[in-house]
Design a protein around this motif. Structure first.
Motif, PDB file in Angstrom:
ATOM      1  N   LEU A   1       0.831  -1.214   0.000  1.00  0.00           N
ATOM      2  CA  LEU A   1       0.000   0.000   0.000  1.00  0.00           C
ATOM      3  C   LEU A   1       0.862   1.259   0.000  1.00  0.00           C
ATOM      4  N   ASP A   2       1.992   1.233   0.718  1.00  0.00           N
ATOM      5  CA  ASP A   2       2.903   2.397   0.696  1.00  0.00           C
ATOM      6  C   ASP A   2       3.477   2.590  -0.711  1.00  0.00           C
ATOM      7  N   ALA A   3       3.848   1.475  -1.351  1.00  0.00           N
ATOM      8  CA  ALA A   3       4.402   1.554  -2.713  1.00  0.00           C
ATOM      9  C   ALA A   3       3.345   2.119  -3.670  1.00  0.00           C
ATOM     10  N   PHE A   4       2.096   1.723  -3.431  1.00  0.00           N
ATOM     11  CA  PHE A   4       1.006   2.171  -4.309  1.00  0.00           C
ATOM     12  C   PHE A   4       0.812   3.685  -4.193  1.00  0.00           C
ATOM     13  N   THR A   5       0.663   4.187  -2.975  1.00  0.00           N
ATOM     14  CA  THR A   5       0.431   5.637  -2.839  1.00  0.00           C
ATOM     15  C   THR A   5       1.684   6.410  -3.261  1.00  0.00           C
ATOM     16  N   GLY A   6       2.878   5.840  -2.986  1.00  0.00           N
ATOM     17  CA  GLY A   6       4.123   6.499  -3.397  1.00  0.00           C
ATOM     18  C   GLY A   6       4.220   6.598  -4.917  1.00  0.00           C
ATOM     19  N   ALA A   7       3.924   5.490  -5.606  1.00  0.00           N
ATOM     20  CA  ALA A   7       3.998   5.489  -7.071  1.00  0.00           C
ATOM     21  C   ALA A   7       2.902   6.380  -7.656  1.00  0.00           C
ATOM     22  N   TRP A   8       1.725   6.350  -7.029  1.00  0.00           N
ATOM     23  CA  TRP A   8       0.626   7.202  -7.502  1.00  0.00           C
ATOM     24  C   TRP A   8       1.012   8.689  -7.398  1.00  0.00           C
ATOM     25  N   ASP A   9       1.559   9.087  -6.249  1.00  0.00           N
ATOM     26  CA  ASP A   9       1.939  10.502  -6.059  1.00  0.00           C
ATOM     27  C   ASP A   9       2.988  10.914  -7.091  1.00  0.00           C
ATOM     28  N   ASP A  10       3.927  10.010  -7.386  1.00  0.00           N
ATOM     29  CA  ASP A  10       4.940  10.336  -8.400  1.00  0.00           C
ATOM     30  C   ASP A  10       4.295  10.428  -9.784  1.00  0.00           C
ATOM     31  N   TYR A  11       3.352   9.537 -10.052  1.00  0.00           N
ATOM     32  CA  TYR A  11       2.642   9.567 -11.346  1.00  0.00           C
ATOM     33  C   TYR A  11       1.952  10.922 -11.532  1.00  0.00           C
ATOM     34  N   ARG A  12       1.297  11.391 -10.496  1.00  0.00           N
ATOM     35  CA  ARG A  12       0.595  12.685 -10.586  1.00  0.00           C
ATOM     36  C   ARG A  12       1.598  13.831 -10.710  1.00  0.00           C
ATOM     37  N   ALA A  13       2.719  13.736  -9.955  1.00  0.00           N
ATOM     38  CA  ALA A  13       3.738  14.792 -10.019  1.00  0.00           C
ATOM     39  C   ALA A  13       4.361  14.882 -11.411  1.00  0.00           C
ATOM     40  N   GLN A  14       4.360  13.730 -12.131  1.00  0.00           N
ATOM     41  CA  GLN A  14       4.929  13.714 -13.492  1.00  0.00           C
ATOM     42  C   GLN A  14       3.901  14.157 -14.539  1.00  0.00           C
ATOM     43  N   GLY A  15       2.702  14.523 -14.088  1.00  0.00           N
ATOM     44  CA  GLY A  15       1.684  15.005 -15.040  1.00  0.00           C
ATOM     45  C   GLY A  15       0.636  13.965 -15.393  1.00  0.00           C
ATOM     46  N   GLY A  16       0.532  12.879 -14.629  1.00  0.00           N
ATOM     47  CA  GLY A  16      -0.466  11.829 -14.901  1.00  0.00           C
ATOM     48  C   GLY A  16      -1.885  12.324 -14.643  1.00  0.00           C
ATOM     49  N   VAL A  17      -2.863  11.634 -15.257  1.00  0.00           N
ATOM     50  CA  VAL A  17      -4.264  12.059 -15.161  1.00  0.00           C
ATOM     51  C   VAL A  17      -4.825  11.781 -13.760  1.00  0.00           C
ATOM     52  N   ALA A  18      -5.929  12.440 -13.429  1.00  0.00           N
ATOM     53  CA  ALA A  18      -6.592  12.229 -12.136  1.00  0.00           C
ATOM     54  C   ALA A  18      -7.247  10.843 -12.104  1.00  0.00           C
ATOM     55  N   ALA A  19      -7.458  10.313 -10.890  1.00  0.00           N
ATOM     56  CA  ALA A  19      -8.081   8.982 -10.739  1.00  0.00           C
ATOM     57  C   ALA A  19      -9.454   8.934 -11.392  1.00  0.00           C
TER      58      ALA A  19
END
Ligand code: COA
Length: 387
Positions: free
Chosen positions: A210-228
């Motif tokens: 779960l930590d890896a998931f939220t960590g990777a998600w936050d990086d995805y958004r910081a890189q310009g990824g779309v909203a959930a």
């Protein structure tokens, strides 16, 4: 200026072990309520390889239909992702390269980072095809999840392989940028060199996931990824399908976006029956989503890849118009239905029979129905045959 080519997954196929254990039988044999496995873990069955099956034979079985459909032209790289390596030095992909009749002008390498290796292979393949869009990369993710008998992890075993062809102008899934990544040194799951079963700190692995998931998600958004809210369906790595449900709920809580269970449940259809297939598991989930609906063109699928130890990556894929061209659902359902049901005693006998010692030659009969067989050991090396 030329438009850069669309790159992604052109084809995908699933394989698994030829035997199956019903988890209700394992529950009864171990004095556990069957509902714990069905509801608490979200698992119904687990695939068990026959004595003549391993990651090489399953990997070759997954790749064969892809080569039948597309031939070998342009395939100059075979990436074999696994954490069930059959040799400390030689890549398992070399055995499959021969079994599949791939040309000598092909680089073959094995990738390892727990269940994450298939995603590492996908990212590398995209890099290779971006550099030269005439090339196609064959990825095989193949694993056998093995834990100790009578341990809490025993019902989360399984076996499976997924082969994918990565190419320009793909039929199945475009993989756009960006991607979100995360790594931390955590002892949640590992397999020491002197052990053929994995060591696992189960509860720690759930928290690390779960930590890896939220960590990777936050990086995805910081890189310009779309909203959930812009993602139509989710595939989360599934060591047991209930883990994906926990991840899905966590994402809703983390982002404040309401995410119905219907956006992840289709991804569990095959994994509930196969069990954990480590590197293949996420892509078995992707196969299930693509097979779940005849009207997915243009949909965005979110994929979360996790590998204990621990690494996470979140990225998305956009479904291409040709995704229903091959009858994958019928083939995958048929191969799951064709598995031989075995008893708890038979499963445990197969669990014990995995050859550990290569110092004595061993001949293994081709007893399983598939085309590819582990034939035994001679001169300390593994031998394989194709019917
Ligand atoms: N009916 C319905 N649910 C039941 C139940 C019953 N009769 N009995 C138990 N459950 C539920 C529990 O409440 C629990 O749910 P929760 O996760 O919502 O709390 C779930 O079943 C599992 O029970 P628990 O007692 O926590 O399981 P366990 O101690 O036997 O171990 C794992 C579960 C997953 C830790 C263990 O199987 C494991 O180590 N697996 C391998 C590691 C792994 O896959 N890690 C994942 C990250 S890679």
């Amino acid at each position: 200026m030329n438009t850069p080519p669309v790159i992604g997954i052109h084809d995908l196929a699933v394989a698994t072990g030829s035997r199956v254990l019903d988890l209700a039988d394992l529950a009864r044999a171990t004095g556990v309520e069957p509902a714990k496995f069905h509801k608490g873990l979200g698992q119904d069955q687990m695939s068990v390889p026959g004595p003549d099956e391993d990651i090489v034979t399953m990997g070759a079985a997954a790749a064969a239909p892809i080569l039948d459909r597309h031939g070998v032209a342009g395939i100059r790289t075979l990436l074999f992702a696994t954490e069930t390596g059959v040799d400390q030095s030689k890549a398992a992909g070399i055995f499959t390269h021969r079994l599949l009749g791939l040309p000598p002008a092909c680089r073959v390498v094995e990738l390892k980072q727990a269940c994450y290796g298939g995603t590492a292979a996908l990212q590398m393949a995209i890099g290779i095809v971006t550099r030269d869009p005439r090339e196609r990369v064959l990825i095989i993710s193949s694993d056998i999840a093995r834990y100790g008998i009578d341990t809490a992890a025993e019902p989360t075993q399984g076996a499976g392989a997924v082969a994918m062809l990565v190419a320009a102008d793909p039929d199945l899934l475009e993989i756009p940028t960006p991607t979100g990544i995360w790594t931390a040194d955590i002892d949640d799951f590992w397999r020491p060199n002197d052990s053929d079963i994995a060591m696992v700190e189960g509860k720690l692995s759930i928290d690390a996931y779960l930590d890896a998931f939220t960590g990777a998600w936050d990086d995805y958004r910081a890189q310009g990824g779309v909203a959930a809210s812009e993602i139509d369906a989710f595939c989360h790595h599934q060591p047991f399908t209930r883990m994906a449900e926990k991840a899905h709920r966590k994402l809703a809580e983390h982002t404040g976006v309401e995410l119905g269970l219907d956006t992840f449940l289709p991804s569990t259809r095959y994994n509930r029956r196969i069990g954990n297939s480590y590197t293949a598991s996420l892509y078995v989930a992707l196969a299930a989503v693509l097979d779940s609906d005849d009207d997915l063109t243009g949909s965005r699928i979110g994929l979360f890849s996790y590998g204990s130890g621990a690494v996470g990556e979140f990225f998305t894929g956009v479904v291409r118009p040709g995704y229903r061209a091959a009858a994958r659902r019928e083939r995958t359902e048929a191969l799951l239905d064709a598995r031989i049901p075995i008893s708890v005693e038979e499963y445990r006998e197969l669990h014990r029979r995995v050859p550990r010692d290569t110092s004595t030659d061993l001949a293994v009969d081709p007893v399983s129905a598939g085309e590819f067989h582990f034939a035994g050991i001679s001169g300390r090396a593994r031998r394989y045959t194709r019917d």
